[in-house]
Scaffold this motif. Structure first.
Motif, mmCIF file in Angstrom:
data_model
loop_
_atom_site.group_PDB
_atom_site.id
_atom_site.type_symbol
_atom_site.label_atom_id
_atom_site.label_comp_id
_atom_site.label_asym_id
_atom_site.label_seq_id
_atom_site.Cartn_x
_atom_site.Cartn_y
_atom_site.Cartn_z
ATOM 1 N N ASN A 32 62.392 31.986 40.757
ATOM 2 C CA ASN A 32 61.217 32.598 40.126
ATOM 3 C C ASN A 32 59.943 32.395 40.929
ATOM 4 O OD1 ASN A 32 60.543 29.978 39.583
ATOM 5 N ND2 ASN A 32 60.846 30.109 37.358
ATOM 6 N N GLN A 33 60.049 31.753 42.064
ATOM 7 C CA GLN A 33 58.910 31.632 42.967
ATOM 8 C C GLN A 33 58.965 32.666 44.086
ATOM 9 O OE1 GLN A 33 59.389 27.324 43.680
ATOM 10 N NE2 GLN A 33 57.378 27.047 42.730
ATOM 11 N N THR A 34 59.938 33.559 44.021
ATOM 12 C CA THR A 34 59.961 34.705 44.937
ATOM 13 C C THR A 34 58.751 35.580 44.631
ATOM 14 O OG1 THR A 34 62.359 34.731 45.237
ATOM 15 C CG2 THR A 34 61.193 36.811 45.532
ATOM 16 N N SER A 35 57.904 35.790 45.636
ATOM 17 C CA SER A 35 56.651 36.491 45.392
ATOM 18 C C SER A 35 55.912 36.717 46.710
ATOM 19 C CB SER A 35 55.767 35.660 44.443
ATOM 20 O OG SER A 35 54.602 36.364 44.070
ATOM 21 N N MET A 36 54.777 37.421 46.604
ATOM 22 C CA MET A 36 53.823 37.511 47.703
ATOM 23 C C MET A 36 52.760 36.437 47.482
ATOM 24 S SD MET A 36 52.538 38.940 50.409
ATOM 25 C CE MET A 36 53.040 40.653 50.626
ATOM 26 N N TYR A 37 52.526 35.643 48.517
ATOM 27 C CA TYR A 37 51.525 34.577 48.429
ATOM 28 C C TYR A 37 50.336 34.924 49.319
ATOM 29 C CZ TYR A 37 54.897 31.888 45.823
ATOM 30 O OH TYR A 37 55.772 31.466 44.855
ATOM 31 N N LEU A 38 49.162 34.848 48.731
ATOM 32 C CA LEU A 38 47.926 35.190 49.436
ATOM 33 C C LEU A 38 47.001 33.987 49.493
ATOM 34 C CD1 LEU A 38 47.300 38.626 47.740
ATOM 35 C CD2 LEU A 38 47.686 38.318 50.166
ATOM 36 N N CYS A 39 46.456 33.768 50.673
ATOM 37 C CA CYS A 39 45.464 32.727 50.879
ATOM 38 C C CYS A 39 44.098 33.398 51.026
ATOM 39 C CB CYS A 39 45.802 31.932 52.129
ATOM 40 S SG CYS A 39 44.579 30.705 52.605
ATOM 41 N N ALA A 40 43.051 32.745 50.552
ATOM 42 C CA ALA A 40 41.697 33.285 50.689
ATOM 43 C C ALA A 40 40.724 32.152 50.959
ATOM 44 C CB ALA A 40 41.281 34.048 49.430
ATOM 45 N N SER A 41 39.573 32.501 51.527
ATOM 46 C CA SER A 41 38.523 31.510 51.730
ATOM 47 C C SER A 41 37.180 32.141 51.432
ATOM 48 C CB SER A 41 38.553 30.968 53.162
ATOM 49 O OG SER A 41 38.090 31.931 54.084
ATOM 50 N N SER A 42 36.193 31.296 51.129
ATOM 51 C CA SER A 42 34.835 31.783 50.898
ATOM 52 C C SER A 42 33.859 30.627 51.090
ATOM 53 C CB SER A 42 34.674 32.358 49.486
ATOM 54 O OG SER A 42 34.651 31.335 48.507
ATOM 55 N N LEU A 43 32.596 30.991 51.297
ATOM 56 C CA LEU A 43 31.546 29.996 51.237
ATOM 57 C C LEU A 43 31.338 29.597 49.782
ATOM 58 C CD1 LEU A 43 29.014 31.684 53.679
ATOM 59 C CD2 LEU A 43 30.242 29.548 54.084
ATOM 60 N N LEU A 44 30.670 28.473 49.545
ATOM 61 C CA LEU A 44 30.295 28.127 48.186
ATOM 62 C C LEU A 44 29.327 29.192 47.674
ATOM 63 C CD1 LEU A 44 29.759 24.273 48.465
ATOM 64 C CD2 LEU A 44 31.617 25.469 47.290
ATOM 65 N N PRO A 45 29.363 29.534 46.365
ATOM 66 C CA PRO A 45 28.569 30.654 45.845
ATOM 67 C C PRO A 45 27.079 30.510 46.123
ATOM 68 C CG PRO A 45 30.180 29.993 44.247
ATOM 69 C CD PRO A 45 30.246 28.984 45.355
ATOM 70 N N GLY A 46 26.488 29.380 45.836
ATOM 71 C CA GLY A 46 25.063 29.190 46.069
ATOM 72 C C GLY A 46 24.245 30.272 45.399
ATOM 73 N N GLU A 47 23.228 30.755 46.076
ATOM 74 C CA GLU A 47 22.338 31.753 45.507
ATOM 75 C C GLU A 47 22.878 33.170 45.702
ATOM 76 O OE1 GLU A 47 20.117 29.213 43.768
ATOM 77 O OE2 GLU A 47 19.545 31.334 43.760
ATOM 78 N N SER A 48 23.734 33.359 46.652
ATOM 79 C CA SER A 48 24.276 34.694 46.887
ATOM 80 C C SER A 48 25.748 34.711 46.538
ATOM 81 C CB SER A 48 24.083 35.101 48.345
ATOM 82 O OG SER A 48 24.728 34.190 49.195
ATOM 83 N N ASN A 49 26.244 35.875 46.321
ATOM 84 C CA ASN A 49 27.641 36.010 45.922
ATOM 85 C C ASN A 49 28.507 36.126 47.161
ATOM 86 O OD1 ASN A 49 27.262 36.127 42.994
ATOM 87 N ND2 ASN A 49 26.078 37.947 43.491
ATOM 88 N N GLN A 50 29.258 35.105 47.390
ATOM 89 C CA GLN A 50 30.075 35.066 48.584
ATOM 90 C C GLN A 50 31.452 35.635 48.292
ATOM 91 O OE1 GLN A 50 28.886 34.306 51.399
ATOM 92 N NE2 GLN A 50 26.928 33.482 50.735
ATOM 93 N N PRO A 51 31.861 36.691 49.018
ATOM 94 C CA PRO A 51 33.173 37.267 48.756
ATOM 95 C C PRO A 51 34.279 36.346 49.239
ATOM 96 C CG PRO A 51 32.219 38.281 50.683
ATOM 97 C CD PRO A 51 31.170 37.380 50.125
#
Lengths: 113, 115
Positions: free
Chosen positions: B84-103
């Protein structure tokens, strides 16, 4: 559990038509609402985003409409093109949970020539 | 351009194996995330990390663990792989949100099959 409900699950539109994808959220602490676009074999990429202090944001053919009182937001793709065929995800973020996003279920868009 | 690199595009493992998925980002981002993507369920957060050696459970952490020994690298570990762990795994990164919205910037995914 916080949820973001996205509809429809799939959408077929003729070239030049308008594609509309809807999302509804529950948590009033959400403060950022991005849409991501994913092509086959690729990871999602940010398409457009809105904050709840505005009701609409437009970037080229893509527009987000935001209804804070109804807790709903939608993506409109004007003049849809075959190159827009992709999976679209809405998401929401709570200001008190850092960068954590809650994603909708996804909409598979197919634009027919 | 931000680049998030996942070490494998496709991976086939057997039930009960310990599986490591690796992710590296090159933009000095504080935040890193692991998601799994399943049809009709969207992206579900497994674990995330705000800093080195720091981790937080996401919505579906059961059966998974993570490691972040260096800022640029975030590993997902399946302690004892199950079908049941068969799947697509995605990694992501971002800056900390702070005052602007970091994608969040995503890698292209690892399609994992557990036999």
């Amino acid at each position: 559990q916080q949820q973001v409900k996205q509809s429809p699950q799939s959408l077929i539109v003729q070239k030049g038509g308008i594609s509309i994808i809807n999302c509804a959220y529950e948590n009033t602490a959400f403060d950022y609402f991005p849409w991501y676009q994913q092509f086959p074999g690729k990871g999602p990429a940010l398409l457009i985003a809105i904050r709840p202090d505005v009701s609409e944001k437009k970037e080229g053919r893509f527009t987000i409409s935001f209804n804070k009182s109804a807790k709903q937001f939608s993506l409109h793709i004007m003049d849809s093109q075959p190159g827009d065929s992709a999976t679209y995800f809405c998401a929401s973020r709570s200001y008190n949970q850092g960068g954590k996003l809650i994603f909708g279920q996804g909409t598979e868009l197919s634009v027919k020539p | 351009d931000v680049k998030v690199t996942q070490s494998s595009r496709y991976l086939v493992k057997r039930t009960g194996e310990k599986v490591f998925l690796e992710c590296v980002q090159d933009m000095d981002h504080e935040n890193m995330f692991w998601y799994r993507q399943d049809p009709g369920l969207g992206l579900r957060l497994i674990y995330f990390s705000y800093d080195v050696k720091m981790k937080e459970k996401g919505d579906i952490p059961e059966g998974y663990s993570v490691s972040r020994e260096k800022k640029e690298r975030f590993s997902l570990i399946l302690e004892s792989a199950s079908t049941n762990q068969t799947s697509m795994y995605l990694c992501a990164s971002s800056l900390l949100p702070g005052e602007s919205n970091q994608p969040q910037h995503f890698g292209d995914g690892t399609r994992l099959s557990i036999l």
